[in-house]
Design a protein around this motif. Structure first.
Motif, PDB file in Angstrom:
ATOM      1  N   THR A   1      95.076 125.674  64.987  1.00  0.00           N
ATOM      2  CA  THR A   1      96.458 126.084  64.762  1.00  0.00           C
ATOM      3  C   THR A   1      96.599 127.594  64.854  1.00  0.00           C
ATOM      4  O   THR A   1      97.581 128.114  65.413  1.00  0.00           O
ATOM      5  CB  THR A   1      96.930 125.587  63.385  1.00  0.00           C
ATOM      6  OG1 THR A   1      96.810 124.163  63.333  1.00  0.00           O
ATOM      7  CG2 THR A   1      98.376 125.974  63.141  1.00  0.00           C
TER       8      THR A   1
ATOM      9  N   ALA B   1      98.893 129.518  67.531  1.00  0.00           N
ATOM     10  CA  ALA B   1      99.927 130.476  67.128  1.00  0.00           C
ATOM     11  C   ALA B   1      99.757 131.803  67.859  1.00  0.00           C
ATOM     12  O   ALA B   1     100.741 132.404  68.319  1.00  0.00           O
ATOM     13  CB  ALA B   1      99.872 130.692  65.613  1.00  0.00           C
TER      14      ALA B   1
ATOM     15  N   THR C   1     100.811 131.355  71.423  1.00  0.00           N
ATOM     16  CA  THR C   1     102.269 131.260  71.499  1.00  0.00           C
ATOM     17  C   THR C   1     102.910 132.639  71.440  1.00  0.00           C
ATOM     18  O   THR C   1     103.872 132.932  72.170  1.00  0.00           O
ATOM     19  CB  THR C   1     102.794 130.377  70.359  1.00  0.00           C
ATOM     20  OG1 THR C   1     102.210 129.072  70.466  1.00  0.00           O
ATOM     21  CG2 THR C   1     104.302 130.255  70.420  1.00  0.00           C
TER      22      THR C   1
ATOM     23  N   VAL D   1     113.239 127.183  72.774  1.00  0.00           N
ATOM     24  CA  VAL D   1     112.098 126.414  72.265  1.00  0.00           C
ATOM     25  C   VAL D   1     111.676 125.347  73.266  1.00  0.00           C
ATOM     26  O   VAL D   1     110.485 125.187  73.573  1.00  0.00           O
ATOM     27  CB  VAL D   1     112.451 125.788  70.901  1.00  0.00           C
ATOM     28  CG1 VAL D   1     111.403 124.771  70.490  1.00  0.00           C
ATOM     29  CG2 VAL D   1     112.571 126.872  69.850  1.00  0.00           C
TER      30      VAL D   1
ATOM     31  N   VAL E   1     108.104 125.689  75.064  1.00  0.00           N
ATOM     32  CA  VAL E   1     107.048 124.719  74.770  1.00  0.00           C
ATOM     33  C   VAL E   1     106.608 124.006  76.038  1.00  0.00           C
ATOM     34  O   VAL E   1     105.408 123.847  76.315  1.00  0.00           O
ATOM     35  CB  VAL E   1     107.534 123.710  73.715  1.00  0.00           C
ATOM     36  CG1 VAL E   1     106.560 122.556  73.590  1.00  0.00           C
ATOM     37  CG2 VAL E   1     107.711 124.389  72.371  1.00  0.00           C
TER      38      VAL E   1
ATOM     39  N   HIS F   1     105.539 118.549  70.427  1.00  0.00           N
ATOM     40  CA  HIS F   1     105.765 119.876  69.836  1.00  0.00           C
ATOM     41  C   HIS F   1     107.224 120.288  69.924  1.00  0.00           C
ATOM     42  O   HIS F   1     107.763 120.901  68.992  1.00  0.00           O
ATOM     43  CB  HIS F   1     104.888 120.909  70.550  1.00  0.00           C
ATOM     44  CG  HIS F   1     103.433 120.732  70.288  1.00  0.00           C
ATOM     45  ND1 HIS F   1     102.454 121.539  70.839  1.00  0.00           N
ATOM     46  CD2 HIS F   1     102.762 119.847  69.516  1.00  0.00           C
ATOM     47  CE1 HIS F   1     101.273 121.147  70.430  1.00  0.00           C
ATOM     48  NE2 HIS F   1     101.431 120.112  69.630  1.00  0.00           N
ATOM     49  N   ALA F   2     107.877 119.982  71.042  1.00  0.00           N
ATOM     50  CA  ALA F   2     109.272 120.365  71.199  1.00  0.00           C
ATOM     51  C   ALA F   2     110.155 119.632  70.194  1.00  0.00           C
ATOM     52  O   ALA F   2     111.029 120.247  69.550  1.00  0.00           O
ATOM     53  CB  ALA F   2     109.729 120.083  72.632  1.00  0.00           C
TER      54      ALA F   2
ATOM     55  N   PHE G   1     109.249 118.286  67.331  1.00  0.00           N
ATOM     56  CA  PHE G   1     108.921 118.785  65.988  1.00  0.00           C
ATOM     57  C   PHE G   1     109.581 120.147  65.741  1.00  0.00           C
ATOM     58  O   PHE G   1     110.164 120.383  64.672  1.00  0.00           O
ATOM     59  CB  PHE G   1     107.408 118.891  65.842  1.00  0.00           C
ATOM     60  CG  PHE G   1     106.961 119.448  64.524  1.00  0.00           C
ATOM     61  CD1 PHE G   1     106.956 118.668  63.382  1.00  0.00           C
ATOM     62  CD2 PHE G   1     106.546 120.767  64.416  1.00  0.00           C
ATOM     63  CE1 PHE G   1     106.553 119.180  62.164  1.00  0.00           C
ATOM     64  CE2 PHE G   1     106.147 121.289  63.208  1.00  0.00           C
ATOM     65  CZ  PHE G   1     106.147 120.493  62.068  1.00  0.00           C
ATOM     66  N   ALA G   2     109.501 121.032  66.724  1.00  0.00           N
ATOM     67  CA  ALA G   2     110.115 122.352  66.571  1.00  0.00           C
ATOM     68  C   ALA G   2     111.633 122.247  66.438  1.00  0.00           C
ATOM     69  O   ALA G   2     112.253 122.994  65.660  1.00  0.00           O
ATOM     70  CB  ALA G   2     109.740 123.230  67.766  1.00  0.00           C
ATOM     71  N   ILE G   3     112.251 121.328  67.167  1.00  0.00           N
ATOM     72  CA  ILE G   3     113.708 121.162  67.094  1.00  0.00           C
ATOM     73  C   ILE G   3     114.128 120.738  65.691  1.00  0.00           C
ATOM     74  O   ILE G   3     115.084 121.281  65.113  1.00  0.00           O
ATOM     75  CB  ILE G   3     114.169 120.134  68.144  1.00  0.00           C
ATOM     76  CG1 ILE G   3     114.091 120.752  69.541  1.00  0.00           C
ATOM     77  CG2 ILE G   3     115.587 119.649  67.866  1.00  0.00           C
ATOM     78  CD1 ILE G   3     114.224 119.749  70.649  1.00  0.00           C
TER      79      ILE G   3
ATOM     80  N   MET H   1     112.458 121.154  62.868  1.00  0.00           N
ATOM     81  CA  MET H   1     112.203 122.245  61.935  1.00  0.00           C
ATOM     82  C   MET H   1     113.250 123.342  62.049  1.00  0.00           C
ATOM     83  O   MET H   1     113.727 123.878  61.049  1.00  0.00           O
ATOM     84  CB  MET H   1     110.803 122.816  62.189  1.00  0.00           C
ATOM     85  CG  MET H   1     109.668 121.864  61.843  1.00  0.00           C
ATOM     86  SD  MET H   1     109.570 121.515  60.073  1.00  0.00           S
ATOM     87  CE  MET H   1     109.129 123.131  59.441  1.00  0.00           C
ATOM     88  N   ILE H   2     113.631 123.673  63.267  1.00  0.00           N
ATOM     89  CA  ILE H   2     114.645 124.726  63.463  1.00  0.00           C
ATOM     90  C   ILE H   2     115.996 124.272  62.938  1.00  0.00           C
ATOM     91  O   ILE H   2     116.745 125.052  62.327  1.00  0.00           O
ATOM     92  CB  ILE H   2     114.720 125.101  64.955  1.00  0.00           C
ATOM     93  CG1 ILE H   2     113.441 125.832  65.370  1.00  0.00           C
ATOM     94  CG2 ILE H   2     115.936 125.955  65.248  1.00  0.00           C
ATOM     95  CD1 ILE H   2     113.341 126.069  66.851  1.00  0.00           C
TER      96      ILE H   2
END
Length: 384
Positions: free
Chosen positions: A134, A138, A141, A334, A338, A363-364, A366-368, A370-371
């Motif tokens: 991770t 990071a 990224t 995002v 991603v 990942h996309a 999950f990020a959506i 979370m955002i």
């Protein structure tokens, strides 16, 4: 009494074959090697020398008569001499002595059997590897985002650098082609919200508030969330597959050799395409969601279109729509980031491509989520 015995493994005509002779007796017994002690000329000489030394051990080894020596010949000598062999017992040219020393050291090394972790130890190892992975992800990224920001700044300074043909082509594929699926999904989401609201509020005699429920849910959350999730599964995977296949075919490396920045040619057009199309798709999703909710309220609660949109304008207002639309640029960045990053990480095999495409979608999404949660907390603190 001293004696001499010669063991030959080749005919007299073949002078380059490996040979040895045992000279002397007792503490002065010496093995004298001649010929070529190489893989091609060795034959069964090493095996016969080992059998002879098992019966009559020798204390010295004379290799001054050896014409050529390779690792196979050196290993045959070391294995024939046994565990008590010492390179100091060898008399040879300096290069031969060094080779025999290296082979002796390598032959005496025993492989270490690594015990595989089990139980609690295995779990802690996997957790540690996950944390380290991770951290590396990071960092990568941040590097990717920095490179993309540099390209974005260069494009702002010089808009002629932007590949507009690619931007419009990708915007058509990611935007116009996605209108049917976005509109259909949003329509049914609005209908489901309206049906749940009508059934629950009817128990309290507040059926009319189903309009506000539909308006706030669709304008504020579901329009951008459904659009982003659908594009994450549709466009992020496509971006990862396209760039990943180019990476497998070494087209990305060819771009770098030709002096073309892959971020400028591949990543930035996809970023711009989604940046333009997601707000438009969000607007389409908003209309479709409201129509779906209207269809339910009209059929179940007998609330007509005029009354429905009047309550939307008076009690919901445009603020919720702009709140939902404000998330669109972040979602676009995002999804494109991603998908493109996972595509750039593809290796040279198909399995790597499959893993990266799957990771792009997961990942996309999950990020959506979370955002969206972060935006909800932010607007709650700002009382918007």
């Amino acid at each position: 009494m001293k004696w001499s015995r010669v063991i030959r493994t080749a005919t007299a005509q073949d002078q380059s074959a490996a040979e040895f002779e045992i000279v002397g007796d007792g503490a002065e017994r010496t093995v004298r090697l001649t010929g070529d002690w190489t893989l091609q000329a060795l034959g069964g000489t090493g095996r016969r020398l080992r059998q002879m030394l098992e019966r009559e051990p020798a204390q010295r080894f004379d290799l001054t008569g050896v014409e050529r020596l390779d690792t196979a010949g050196a290993f045959a000598l070391v294995r024939a001499a046994g565990d008590g062999f010492d390179p100091e017992q060898v008399t040879a040219r300096p290069e031969s002595e060094r080779l025999i020393g290296l082979v002796t050291e390598a032959a005496r090394k025993k492989p270490k059997v690594k015990r595989e972790p089990r139980g609690w130890h295995e779990m802690t190892v996997r957790i540690g590897k996950g944390v380290v992975s991770t951290g590396y992800d990071a960092f990568d990224t941040l590097v990717f985002a920095g490179h993309l920001l540099i390209v974005f700044g260069k494009s702002l300074v010089n808009p002629a650098r932007i590949r507009w043909a690619s931007v419009f082509s990708l915007a058509e594929r990611a935007g116009l082609d996605a209108i049917p699926i976005v509109a259909t999904t949003s329509f049914f989401i609005g209908a489901v919200v309206g049906l749940l609201g009508a059934n629950m509020l009817r128990e309290f005699g507040a059926q009319v508030f189903a309009v506000e429920l539909i308006g706030i849910a669709v304008l504020r959350e579901f329009n951008i969330l459904i659009t982003a999730i659908l594009l994450a599964g549709r466009s992020a995977s496509a971006f990862a597959a396209e760039i990943g296949s180019m990476k497998m075919n070494q087209e990305v490396d060819a771009m770098r050799v030709l002096g073309v920045d892959p971020f400028e040619a591949l990543v930035f057009p996809r970023f711009m395409a989604l940046l333009v199309t997601i707000p438009l798709l969000t607007f389409v999703a908003t209309l479709a969601g409201l129509v779906g909710g209207l269809a339910v309220t009209w059929s179940v609660l007998d609330i007509g279109p005029n009354f429905f949109f009047q309550r939307i304008l008076e009690y919901v207002g445009p603020t919720h729509f702009w709140v939902g639309l404000s998330k669109a640029p972040v979602m676009a960045a995002v999804i494109a980031g991603v998908g493109c990053r996972q595509g750039m990480e593809v290796g040279g095999d198909v399995e790597s491509l499959g893993r990266r495409v799957t990771a792009a979608v997961v990942h996309a999404i999950f990020a959506i989520i979370m955002i969206d949660a972060a935006f909800a907390l932010l607007y709650m603190e700002l009382d918007i």
